[in-house]
Design a protein around this motif. Sequence first.
Motif, PDB file in Angstrom:
ATOM      1  N   GLY A   9      50.705  38.158  47.550  1.00  0.00           N
ATOM      2  CA  GLY A   9      50.922  37.409  48.785  1.00  0.00           C
ATOM      3  C   GLY A   9      52.327  36.861  48.870  1.00  0.00           C
ATOM      4  N   GLU A  10      52.799  36.705  50.075  1.00  0.00           N
ATOM      5  CA  GLU A  10      54.127  36.143  50.297  1.00  0.00           C
ATOM      6  C   GLU A  10      54.153  34.629  50.098  1.00  0.00           C
ATOM      7  N   ASP A  11      53.019  33.977  50.253  1.00  0.00           N
ATOM      8  CA  ASP A  11      52.930  32.529  50.070  1.00  0.00           C
ATOM      9  C   ASP A  11      53.015  32.218  48.576  1.00  0.00           C
ATOM     10  N   TRP A  12      54.219  31.905  48.111  1.00  0.00           N
ATOM     11  CA  TRP A  12      54.439  31.735  46.670  1.00  0.00           C
ATOM     12  C   TRP A  12      53.633  30.573  46.109  1.00  0.00           C
ATOM     13  N   GLN A  13      53.378  29.548  46.904  1.00  0.00           N
ATOM     14  CA  GLN A  13      52.620  28.397  46.398  1.00  0.00           C
ATOM     15  C   GLN A  13      51.177  28.792  46.093  1.00  0.00           C
ATOM     16  N   LEU A  14      50.551  29.516  46.997  1.00  0.00           N
ATOM     17  CA  LEU A  14      49.188  29.982  46.754  1.00  0.00           C
ATOM     18  C   LEU A  14      49.168  30.952  45.576  1.00  0.00           C
ATOM     19  N   ARG A  15      50.106  31.886  45.574  1.00  0.00           N
ATOM     20  CA  ARG A  15      50.183  32.883  44.511  1.00  0.00           C
ATOM     21  C   ARG A  15      50.366  32.213  43.143  1.00  0.00           C
ATOM     22  N   ALA A  16      51.290  31.277  43.058  1.00  0.00           N
ATOM     23  CA  ALA A  16      51.559  30.599  41.777  1.00  0.00           C
ATOM     24  C   ALA A  16      50.382  29.736  41.335  1.00  0.00           C
ATOM     25  N   SER A  17      49.746  29.071  42.272  1.00  0.00           N
ATOM     26  CA  SER A  17      48.613  28.203  41.933  1.00  0.00           C
ATOM     27  C   SER A  17      47.416  29.005  41.431  1.00  0.00           C
ATOM     28  N   LEU A  22      44.085  30.954  36.903  1.00  0.00           N
ATOM     29  CA  LEU A  22      43.466  32.099  36.231  1.00  0.00           C
ATOM     30  C   LEU A  22      43.953  32.226  34.794  1.00  0.00           C
ATOM     31  N   ARG A  23      45.241  32.019  34.576  1.00  0.00           N
ATOM     32  CA  ARG A  23      45.791  32.106  33.225  1.00  0.00           C
ATOM     33  C   ARG A  23      45.192  31.031  32.316  1.00  0.00           C
ATOM     34  N   GLU A  24      44.953  29.853  32.865  1.00  0.00           N
ATOM     35  CA  GLU A  24      44.310  28.790  32.083  1.00  0.00           C
ATOM     36  C   GLU A  24      42.911  29.201  31.641  1.00  0.00           C
ATOM     37  N   ARG A  25      42.311  30.094  32.397  1.00  0.00           N
ATOM     38  CA  ARG A  25      40.946  30.552  32.095  1.00  0.00           C
ATOM     39  C   ARG A  25      40.929  31.876  31.322  1.00  0.00           C
ATOM     40  N   GLY A  26      42.089  32.287  30.818  1.00  0.00           N
ATOM     41  CA  GLY A  26      42.142  33.476  29.975  1.00  0.00           C
ATOM     42  C   GLY A  26      42.238  34.794  30.703  1.00  0.00           C
TER      43      GLY A  26
END
Length: 115
Positions: free
Chosen positions: A8-16, A21-25
């Motif tokens: 997605g182009e919305d970097w805030q949504l993408r980064a969040s 997800l990374r925190e959940r492995g």
Amino acid sequence: MPTVFVIGEDWQLRASVRAELRERGVEALGMESLDDAARALAEGTVPAAVVFDATTDNPSRLILENLAQRVPVIVVASRTRATAVTDSAAVVLWRPVRVEEIVAKVEEALKGLAA
């Protein structure tokens, strides 16, 4: 560890979404466009699921449709903006949406895969 494309182009949504997800492995790869996803596929990276922000302006919808035939695609869409990609989605989440809702749908899609 499963891989998820977050597009997605919305970097805030993408980064969040990626961070949660990374925190959940989950190996979450952020991409700005469907063309980025096509390049990752060509390089051999195969996702177990895809999160796609349908407010992204991109003519490469065919890439998304092809992905949707192989893996679950979670689409984040806007009720005020027409989009044709909801037809190929496993799940459509309508804005406003919380990151937790998106991550929960990804986890449902990944159930049964090796972590």
